[in-house]
Design an enzyme around this catalytic site. Structure first.
Site, PDB file in Angstrom:
ATOM      1  N   CYS A 256       0.854  -1.187   0.000  1.00 30.18           N
ATOM      2  CA  CYS A 256       0.000   0.000   0.000  1.00 30.18           C
ATOM      3  C   CYS A 256       0.890   1.237   0.000  1.00 30.18           C
ATOM      4  CB  CYS A 256      -0.970  -0.015   1.184  1.00 30.18           C
ATOM      5  SG  CYS A 256      -0.180   0.072   2.806  1.00 30.18           S
ATOM      6  N   ARG A 257       0.419   2.335   0.566  1.00 29.70           N
ATOM      7  CA  ARG A 257       1.206   3.572   0.580  1.00 29.70           C
ATOM      8  C   ARG A 257       2.206   3.587   1.721  1.00 29.70           C
ATOM      9  NH1 ARG A 257       0.986   8.025   3.412  1.00 29.70           N
ATOM     10  NH2 ARG A 257      -1.049   7.538   4.258  1.00 29.70           N
TER      11      ARG A 257
END
Length: 114
Positions: A83-84
């Site tokens: 993810c981020r």
């Protein structure tokens, strides 16, 4: 005051170096898994995915993951997730393991791929 700043800078450098070295083994393992045909899954939003993602990744947002497990194939197939920043991929990792996926590698943040 000056010595305090120097100590703080040294400690920050040690911390950042330790973080980078901890990510390296996960990154290397993620590359090996993907090279061996693990499914690479981006669990960010479609908007984040459209703005940029890792080559070959599929986008299944973490909030949709439970309803879209069939897109990952059999639970025995290896999956690499990211993810981020690592929070959503940690949630995705937990969900996948609870649903019987045995080979789940959490890359954490997309930036760890490089």
């Amino acid at each position: 005051m000056k010595s305090t700043l120097v100590v703080a800078a040294v400690l920050a450098g040690v911390f950042l170096g330790a973080c980078a070295s901890q990510q390296r083994p996960v990154r290397d393992e993620a590359h090996r898994w993907v090279d061996a045909e693990a499914t690479l899954v981006d669990v960010r939003t479609p908007e984040e995915f459209a703005a940029g993602h890792l080559p070959g990744a599929v986008n299944i947002p973490v909030d949709d993951l439970a309803q879209r497990l069939e897109e990952l194939g059999a639970p025995a197939k290896p999956v690499v997730i990211y993810c981020r920043s690592g929070g959503r991929s940690a949630r995705a990792e937990q969900l996948l393991k609870e649903r019987g996926f045995q080979q789940v590698l959490n890359l954490g943040p997309m930036s760890a791929w490089e």
